[in-house]
Write an enzyme that holds these catalytic residues in place. Structure first.
Site, PDB file in Angstrom:
ATOM      1  N   GLY A  96       6.062 -14.537   1.196  1.00  0.00           N
ATOM      2  CA  GLY A  96       6.691 -15.285   0.100  1.00  0.00           C
ATOM      3  C   GLY A  96       7.488 -16.488   0.598  1.00  0.00           C
ATOM      4  O   GLY A  96       7.910 -16.551   1.744  1.00  0.00           O
TER       5      GLY A  96
ATOM      6  N   ARG B 118      14.194 -18.441  -4.749  1.00  0.00           N
ATOM      7  CA  ARG B 118      15.606 -18.354  -5.127  1.00  0.00           C
ATOM      8  C   ARG B 118      16.543 -18.783  -3.987  1.00  0.00           C
ATOM      9  O   ARG B 118      17.736 -18.933  -4.186  1.00  0.00           O
ATOM     10  CB  ARG B 118      15.922 -16.920  -5.591  1.00  0.00           C
ATOM     11  CG  ARG B 118      15.256 -16.572  -6.906  1.00  0.00           C
ATOM     12  CD  ARG B 118      15.128 -15.069  -7.131  1.00  0.00           C
ATOM     13  NE  ARG B 118      13.998 -14.497  -6.389  1.00  0.00           N
ATOM     14  CZ  ARG B 118      13.609 -13.228  -6.493  1.00  0.00           C
ATOM     15  NH1 ARG B 118      14.268 -12.395  -7.285  1.00  0.00           N
ATOM     16  NH2 ARG B 118      12.583 -12.776  -5.789  1.00  0.00           N
TER      17      ARG B 118
ATOM     18  N   ASP C 214      12.479  -8.895   3.750  1.00  0.00           N
ATOM     19  CA  ASP C 214      13.780  -9.501   3.434  1.00  0.00           C
ATOM     20  C   ASP C 214      14.877  -8.452   3.268  1.00  0.00           C
ATOM     21  O   ASP C 214      15.784  -8.622   2.484  1.00  0.00           O
ATOM     22  CB  ASP C 214      13.660 -10.379   2.178  1.00  0.00           C
ATOM     23  CG  ASP C 214      13.250  -9.584   0.942  1.00  0.00           C
ATOM     24  OD1 ASP C 214      12.986  -8.368   1.064  1.00  0.00           O
ATOM     25  OD2 ASP C 214      13.197 -10.174  -0.148  1.00  0.00           O
TER      26      ASP C 214
ATOM     27  N   GLY D 279      13.978  -4.029  -8.682  1.00  0.00           N
ATOM     28  CA  GLY D 279      13.152  -3.110  -9.453  1.00  0.00           C
ATOM     29  C   GLY D 279      13.933  -1.825  -9.690  1.00  0.00           C
ATOM     30  O   GLY D 279      14.597  -1.316  -8.789  1.00  0.00           O
TER      31      GLY D 279
ATOM     32  N   ASN E 292      17.410 -12.270  -1.633  1.00  0.00           N
ATOM     33  CA  ASN E 292      16.629 -13.207  -2.432  1.00  0.00           C
ATOM     34  C   ASN E 292      17.342 -14.540  -2.568  1.00  0.00           C
ATOM     35  O   ASN E 292      16.720 -15.568  -2.762  1.00  0.00           O
ATOM     36  CB  ASN E 292      16.369 -12.636  -3.829  1.00  0.00           C
ATOM     37  CG  ASN E 292      15.351 -11.500  -3.794  1.00  0.00           C
ATOM     38  OD1 ASN E 292      14.514 -11.447  -2.883  1.00  0.00           O
ATOM     39  ND2 ASN E 292      15.430 -10.601  -4.735  1.00  0.00           N
TER      40      ASN E 292
ATOM     41  N   LYS F  40      24.554 -30.367  33.434  1.00  0.00           N
ATOM     42  CA  LYS F  40      23.209 -30.179  32.883  1.00  0.00           C
ATOM     43  C   LYS F  40      22.234 -29.993  34.032  1.00  0.00           C
ATOM     44  O   LYS F  40      22.311 -30.753  35.005  1.00  0.00           O
ATOM     45  CB  LYS F  40      22.819 -31.403  32.059  1.00  0.00           C
ATOM     46  CG  LYS F  40      21.485 -31.272  31.384  1.00  0.00           C
ATOM     47  CD  LYS F  40      20.709 -32.582  31.318  1.00  0.00           C
ATOM     48  CE  LYS F  40      20.156 -32.993  32.667  1.00  0.00           C
ATOM     49  NZ  LYS F  40      19.215 -34.120  32.615  1.00  0.00           N
TER      50      LYS F  40
ATOM     51  N   ALA G 214      37.415 -41.325  48.148  1.00  0.00           N
ATOM     52  CA  ALA G 214      37.606 -41.549  46.709  1.00  0.00           C
ATOM     53  C   ALA G 214      37.116 -42.937  46.325  1.00  0.00           C
ATOM     54  O   ALA G 214      37.228 -43.891  47.099  1.00  0.00           O
ATOM     55  CB  ALA G 214      39.074 -41.395  46.355  1.00  0.00           C
TER      56      ALA G 214
ATOM     57  N   ARG H 109      34.136 -49.118  49.010  1.00  0.00           N
ATOM     58  CA  ARG H 109      35.052 -49.642  47.986  1.00  0.00           C
ATOM     59  C   ARG H 109      35.290 -51.107  48.296  1.00  0.00           C
ATOM     60  O   ARG H 109      35.191 -51.527  49.446  1.00  0.00           O
ATOM     61  CB  ARG H 109      36.446 -49.029  48.055  1.00  0.00           C
ATOM     62  CG  ARG H 109      36.568 -47.591  48.264  1.00  0.00           C
ATOM     63  CD  ARG H 109      38.042 -47.300  48.549  1.00  0.00           C
ATOM     64  NE  ARG H 109      38.202 -45.856  48.590  1.00  0.00           N
ATOM     65  CZ  ARG H 109      39.112 -45.245  49.336  1.00  0.00           C
ATOM     66  NH1 ARG H 109      39.943 -45.943  50.093  1.00  0.00           N
ATOM     67  NH2 ARG H 109      39.186 -43.948  49.327  1.00  0.00           N
TER      68      ARG H 109
END
Ligand code: UD1
Ligand code: CA
Length: 569
Positions: free
Chosen positions: A50, A54, A154, A191, A289, A413, A485, A502
């Site tokens: 389905g 709703r 569901d 139902g 639903n 990452k 640094a 630097r």
């Protein structure tokens, strides 16, 4: 959701005796621990075709997530637990997406390979949906199933034990159709279970009146609508009866659909034995639903998950605000502070501390790890004894080895940080392999991207990176080196070297004092643009001009200078 214990008891089973109830209660205590043992002769059919109008969603209802997991996976998991090798899932709306979600969601589960996806091209009702699975079971080489367990896709709170119990009662009662029901204060939309003598039901949890039919909300009379006993949408149906009955369904109802629920009436009229098992804890039978119903189910499931991990030895300082997905695992003696979110397939080891406002998604965390406040971690692995945060952002592909330390405002990452290495402040580390005992100075940046491609940085064991180091990838800093640094590392650094890159420093004695004198307003030069006075700048001292050094900026001292000029005039 396997392993979340529930205390559901069966309150009433038609025509059962006290002895049977006692027997079932006994069985419950033993069977709740038994998961995964497949029941011979049983097949499961899950309905998931389905759209779920709703929900008012672009996405098929069964793909919506409950406690972080697509809704359909709850029913499929129960199916795998009880039937193992014989499960059909009927899909239709967004069939490919649903198929993929199911396959990905159960890939590592026993019996996963035997889940067959069946397509229901047109959604003509639940009876029609189940009928689509007939070739899976009746065309097979194996003998046809003795019984079918049918589940709505569901109803994510339904537990394995309940499904097993439904089958057990079905068999012991020699029933043809066994339905699961529950009592709801507000049964609207469901139902209704219509019995011969409605009022006789549920007295003392024992004998109750015969089930006659299930009538859908839209088709019910006012008297029928008053019935509070609803059909949960979980059924056990004998193999000999199911498909023969489904073939005879007629879509003579308000929706013009083939209702699975009509086979109750059919079985009764053919004098087959139809029984109902009633859940005492009505929450388990809640269907989704609407978004409102989904929100309720979400709350219930979250609470069950929290209770499970509290029982398993996890401390939650404010359980109500601990947000733990269904697929999460947490070791004992781990402490969750208020407002943490542990999502997806995250596994956290023992004796860890997760401080407030941190979110972990699909991570693997070892033992004795501390994650301080406001850290966001995704698809990363954190080994024992590591300390993170506050304000750490780990994007996918990070590995923090034992006792590594990542401090505030560090983003990582696809990077491995070796054992005992530290990146304590304000850094971006991407596409990097960092060895043991490395110090990443504050403000270090891996320059991994040139606008087109990403490049790798390698930092070997025991390297010391000073603050504000930039590493222009691809580049390797070999073991034991020291980077001063402020260095921009453009070339590979040999082992045990010192690298400084630097601009040389220039000191100009007396310059600052002269500037203060100028700002006091003695010598001002006015700048005109198109005849209009725009700003006033300090007259540059001769010395500065000749070296090309930057001029002191007049704008800093502007308000004072202006005032003084005006005062002079
Ligand atoms: C259904 C039951 C109702 C019960 C309720 C419990 C029927 C006719 N009604 O109603 O008695 O109280 O569940 O929650 O069965 N589906 C398909 N193909 C279709 C139609 C539906 O696969 O053609 C699937 C849906 O994706 C869903 C399940 O079947 O997973 C139930 O369908 P839904 O429309 O939600 O039925 P309800 O109106 O809730
Ligand atoms: Ca439904």
């Amino acid at each position: 959701m396997q392993g979340y214990p529930s205390d559901h008891e069966i309150l009433s089973v038609e025509l059962l005796t006290v002895i049977l109830l006692f027997f079932m209660t006994k069985m419950e205590s033993t069977n709740q621990q038994v998961t995964g043992a497949r029941i011979p002769g049983l097949a499961v059919i899950v309905m998931a075709a389905g759209l779920g109008k709703r929900m008012r969603s672009e996405q098929a209802k069964v793909l919506h997530r409950v406690a972080g997991r697509p809704m359909i996976l709850y029913a499929v998991e129960v199916a795998l637990q009880v039937a193992g090798h014989r499960t059909a899932v009927v899909v239709g709306h967004q069939a490919n997406d649903v198929r993929q979600v199911i396959q990905a969601g159960i890939a590592d589960k026993a019996g996963a390979e035997s889940v067959v996806i069946v397509e229901q091209a047109e959604q003509l009702g639940t009876g029609h949906a189940v009928l689509q699975s007939r070739p899976v079971f009746l065309g097979a080489r194996e003998s046809p199933p003795t019984n079918y367990l049918i589940l709505n896709g569901d109803t994510p709170l339904l537990k394995e034990w309940t499904a097993r119990n439904l089958l057990r009662v079905h068999q012991s009662e020699g029933a043809t159709v066994t339905i699961l029901t529950t009592m709801l204060e507000d049964p609207s939309g469901y139902g209704r279970v219509i019995r011969r003598e409605p009022s006789a039901h549920h007295r003392g949890g024992l004998a109750s009146s015969e089930v006659l039919k299930i009538i859908e909300d839209r088709d019910a009379t006012l008297a029928e609508l008053a019935t509070k006993e609803i059909n949960v949408g979980t059924y056990v149906i004998s193999g000999e009866f199911l498909f023969r009955a489904l073939e005879k369904l007629e879509p003579d109802n308000a929706q013009g659909e083939y209702y699975l629920t009509d086979i109750v009436r059919m079985a009764v009229s053919q004098r087959h034995r139809v029984i109902a098992v009633t859940l005492q804890d009505s929450q388990e039978g809640l269907g989704v639903n609407t978004r409102q119903q989904m929100a309720v189910v979400e709350q219930v499931l979250r609470q069950q998950i929290r209770e499970h991990w509290l029982d398993a030895g996890v401390t939650m300082l404010d359980p109500a605000s601990a947000w733990i997905d269904a697929g999460v695992v947490i070791g004992n003696d781990t402490v969750l502070y208020p407002n943490v979110a542990i999502e997806g397939t995250t596994e956290i080891g023992r004796d860890c501390i997760i401080r407030s406002f941190s979110r972990l998604t699909d991570c693997v965390v070892g033992d004795h790890v501390q994650i301080l406040d406001h850290s966001v971690l995704r698809e990363s692995q954190i080994e024992d004894g590591a300390i993170l945060g506050p304000f750490v952002h780990l994007r996918p592909g990070v590995v923090l080895r034992r006792k590594a330390k990542v401090g505030n405002f560090v983003e990582m990452k696809k990077t491995e940080l070796g054992e005992g290495s530290k990146a304590n402040h304000l850094s971006y580390l991407g596409d990097a392999m960092i060895g043991k005992g490395v110090n990443i100075g504050a403000g270090t940046i891996t320059c991994n991207y040139d606008g087109a491609r990403k490049y790798q940085t390698t930092i070997e064991d025991n390297v010391f990176l000073g603050s504000d180091t930039q590493l222009i990838a691809p580049v390797t800093v070999a073991a034991g080196s020291v980077i001063a640094a402020g260095t921009t590392v453009t070339d590979n650094v040999p082992a045990d070297s010192l690298t400084i890159g630097r601009a040389p420093q220039v000191n100009r004695p007396g310059w600052a004092a002269r500037r203060r004198a100028l700002l006091a307003g003695d010598q001002l030069e006015e700048t005109y643009v198109r005849g209009e006075k725009k700003s006033r700048t300090l007259l540059p001292p001769q010395a500065s001009r000749s070296t090309g050094q930057q001029q002191p900026d007049s704008t800093k001292g502007k308000p004072t200078a202006r005032k003084r000029v005006r005062a002079k005039k």
